[in-house]
Design a protein around this motif. Structure first.
Motif, PDB file in Angstrom:
ATOM      1  N   UNK A   1       7.423  19.038   3.560  1.00  0.00           N
ATOM      2  CA  UNK A   1       7.595  19.154   5.008  1.00  0.00           C
ATOM      3  C   UNK A   1       8.710  20.133   5.378  1.00  0.00           C
ATOM      4  N   UNK A   2       9.369  20.682   4.378  1.00  0.00           N
ATOM      5  CA  UNK A   2      10.418  21.660   4.646  1.00  0.00           C
ATOM      6  C   UNK A   2      11.669  21.075   5.258  1.00  0.00           C
ATOM      7  N   UNK A   3      11.978  19.805   4.927  1.00  0.00           N
ATOM      8  CA  UNK A   3      13.167  19.162   5.487  1.00  0.00           C
ATOM      9  C   UNK A   3      14.021  18.594   4.360  1.00  0.00           C
ATOM     10  N   UNK A   4      15.085  17.895   4.726  1.00  0.00           N
ATOM     11  CA  UNK A   4      16.034  17.309   3.777  1.00  0.00           C
ATOM     12  C   UNK A   4      15.755  15.812   3.623  1.00  0.00           C
ATOM     13  N   UNK A   5      16.378  15.170   2.624  1.00  0.00           N
ATOM     14  CA  UNK A   5      16.205  13.715   2.466  1.00  0.00           C
ATOM     15  C   UNK A   5      16.751  12.942   3.656  1.00  0.00           C
ATOM     16  N   UNK A   6      16.475  11.642   3.656  1.00  0.00           N
ATOM     17  CA  UNK A   6      16.851  10.765   4.765  1.00  0.00           C
ATOM     18  C   UNK A   6      17.329   9.432   4.204  1.00  0.00           C
TER      19      UNK A   6
ATOM     20  N   UNK B   1      27.428   6.116   4.022  1.00  0.00           N
ATOM     21  CA  UNK B   1      27.784   6.789   5.275  1.00  0.00           C
ATOM     22  C   UNK B   1      27.973   8.285   5.054  1.00  0.00           C
ATOM     23  N   UNK B   2      28.623   8.658   3.978  1.00  0.00           N
ATOM     24  CA  UNK B   2      28.856  10.076   3.706  1.00  0.00           C
ATOM     25  C   UNK B   2      27.545  10.799   3.420  1.00  0.00           C
ATOM     26  N   UNK B   3      26.671  10.171   2.639  1.00  0.00           N
ATOM     27  CA  UNK B   3      25.377  10.781   2.332  1.00  0.00           C
ATOM     28  C   UNK B   3      24.547  10.948   3.596  1.00  0.00           C
ATOM     29  N   UNK B   4      24.605   9.956   4.482  1.00  0.00           N
ATOM     30  CA  UNK B   4      23.855  10.030   5.734  1.00  0.00           C
ATOM     31  C   UNK B   4      24.302  11.223   6.569  1.00  0.00           C
ATOM     32  N   UNK B   5      25.592  11.450   6.651  1.00  0.00           N
ATOM     33  CA  UNK B   5      26.116  12.598   7.408  1.00  0.00           C
ATOM     34  C   UNK B   5      25.636  13.916   6.802  1.00  0.00           C
ATOM     35  N   UNK B   6      25.689  14.024   5.482  1.00  0.00           N
ATOM     36  CA  UNK B   6      25.231  15.245   4.824  1.00  0.00           C
ATOM     37  C   UNK B   6      23.741  15.468   5.072  1.00  0.00           C
ATOM     38  N   UNK B   7      22.957  14.411   4.896  1.00  0.00           N
ATOM     39  CA  UNK B   7      21.504  14.531   5.073  1.00  0.00           C
ATOM     40  C   UNK B   7      21.144  14.907   6.509  1.00  0.00           C
ATOM     41  N   UNK B   8      21.793  14.254   7.474  1.00  0.00           N
ATOM     42  CA  UNK B   8      21.491  14.548   8.869  1.00  0.00           C
ATOM     43  C   UNK B   8      21.782  16.001   9.215  1.00  0.00           C
ATOM     44  N   UNK B   9      22.887  16.526   8.679  1.00  0.00           N
ATOM     45  CA  UNK B   9      23.241  17.918   8.944  1.00  0.00           C
ATOM     46  C   UNK B   9      22.188  18.865   8.378  1.00  0.00           C
TER      47      UNK B   9
ATOM     48  N   UNK C   1       0.844  -1.190   0.000  1.00  0.00           N
ATOM     49  CA  UNK C   1       0.000   0.000   0.000  1.00  0.00           C
ATOM     50  C   UNK C   1       0.872   1.230   0.000  1.00  0.00           C
ATOM     51  N   UNK C   2       0.368   2.310   0.553  1.00  0.00           N
ATOM     52  CA  UNK C   2       1.093   3.577   0.520  1.00  0.00           C
ATOM     53  C   UNK C   2       2.484   3.441   1.138  1.00  0.00           C
ATOM     54  N   UNK C   3       3.475   4.002   0.446  1.00  0.00           N
ATOM     55  CA  UNK C   3       4.833   4.088   0.962  1.00  0.00           C
ATOM     56  C   UNK C   3       5.242   5.545   0.964  1.00  0.00           C
ATOM     57  N   UNK C   4       5.286   6.132   2.137  1.00  0.00           N
ATOM     58  CA  UNK C   4       5.524   7.572   2.271  1.00  0.00           C
ATOM     59  C   UNK C   4       6.820   7.797   3.051  1.00  0.00           C
ATOM     60  N   UNK C   5       7.694   8.692   2.594  1.00  0.00           N
ATOM     61  CA  UNK C   5       8.927   8.961   3.319  1.00  0.00           C
ATOM     62  C   UNK C   5       9.803   7.728   3.418  1.00  0.00           C
ATOM     63  N   UNK C   6      10.086   7.288   4.646  1.00  0.00           N
ATOM     64  CA  UNK C   6      10.906   6.100   4.834  1.00  0.00           C
ATOM     65  C   UNK C   6      10.241   4.883   4.203  1.00  0.00           C
TER      66      UNK C   6
END
Length: 252
Positions: free
Chosen positions: A134-139, A220-228, A103-108
């Motif tokens: 939502x005014x945020x960055x990717x995850x 790992x590098x993308x995760x650090x950028x996204x989290x920031x 069914x619906x897959x939203x965000x994560x």
């Protein structure tokens, strides 16, 4: 229980089980899923992991109440959340992961597919990455995994537009391997899971490692950028307005 776990023919099935919340991830579900993935990794009798959702949704993404709690308490960062625990478990999972998007897959509920080895999707399901709405960055390293999986322009549309993508479009993009009628989704996903599970587990692990290992440092590098970026934008004007608009829904 927020997560249902069962074994059959060396396939471990994980069912996200918050149907009343459209299987939105809260901290409990993130933690339970991470533990289940790690248990499957270590179990010598498990060859393949199959992930799906209970009810009419795959997952409606992050629980917005907990996102609001992170805004209220600056000590609750993405790095301190079990979200990161689950992403680490997905990244480290040495065995094949199959997702059956019922069914619906939203965000994560969409970005988790970047970690899957095979994705099956119901004809009635839809995907959406609502980050800009939502005014945020990717995850979940989606800013790296999605371009690798489906190409830059398809990934750009998913990550920038906050628009829904139906099963046919998801299949065209390449984020989904096979599209099935709703009543055929789990049987088809399970049939393919059992084909893989009939093979040598050390061989399955070796094949997956050769595919995934080159990407680990970039994840790992993308995760650090996204989290920031996520922490910078969380609680900002656009995010606060979006959360206020979604308050009545309680999830996104």
């Amino acid at each position: 229980m927020t997560l249902l776990i069962s074994d059959d023919n060396r396939v471990r099935t994980l069912v996200l089980n918050r149907p009343e919340a459209l299987n939105a991830f809260n901290e409990e579900l993130y933690h339970a899923t991470a533990l289940a993935l790690r248990d499957a990794a270590e179990d010598p009798d498990v060859a393949v992991v199959l992930l799906t959702g209970a009810g009419r949704a795959f997952s409606a993404g992050n629980d917005l109440k907990e996102m609001q709690a992170r805004i209220a308490d600056a000590s609750l960062t993405t790095e301190g959340s079990h979200f990161s625990t689950m992403i680490d478990a997905l990244t480290e999972l040495p065995k094949p992961l199959i997702c059956a998007v019922n069914g619906v897959g939203l965000g994560i509920g969409t970005t988790i597919l970047g970690y899957a080895d095979l994705v099956f999707m119901s004809t009635t399901a839809r995907l959406k990455c609502p980050f800009t709405s939502l005014g945020v960055a990717p995850e979940a390293a989606s800013s790296y995994l999605l371009p690798q999986l489906i190409g830059r322009q398809n990934a750009a549309w998913l990550l920038l537009s906050s628009e829904w993508v139906d099963a046919a479009e998801a299949h065209r993009m390449g984020i989904v391997w096979k599209v099935c009628e709703p009543d055929e989704l789990l049987p088809e996903a399970r049939r393919h899971a059992e084909i893989l599970a009939s093979r040598s587990i050390p061989s399955l692990v070796a094949v997956k490692r050769t595919i995934v290992d080159p990407y680990r440092a970039e994840i790992a590098a993308a995760t650090l950028r996204e989290n920031a970026h996520f922490q910078e934008l969380l609680g900002g004007t656009a995010n606060a307005a979006a959360l206020a608009a979604f308050t009545g829904q309680g999830k996104a």
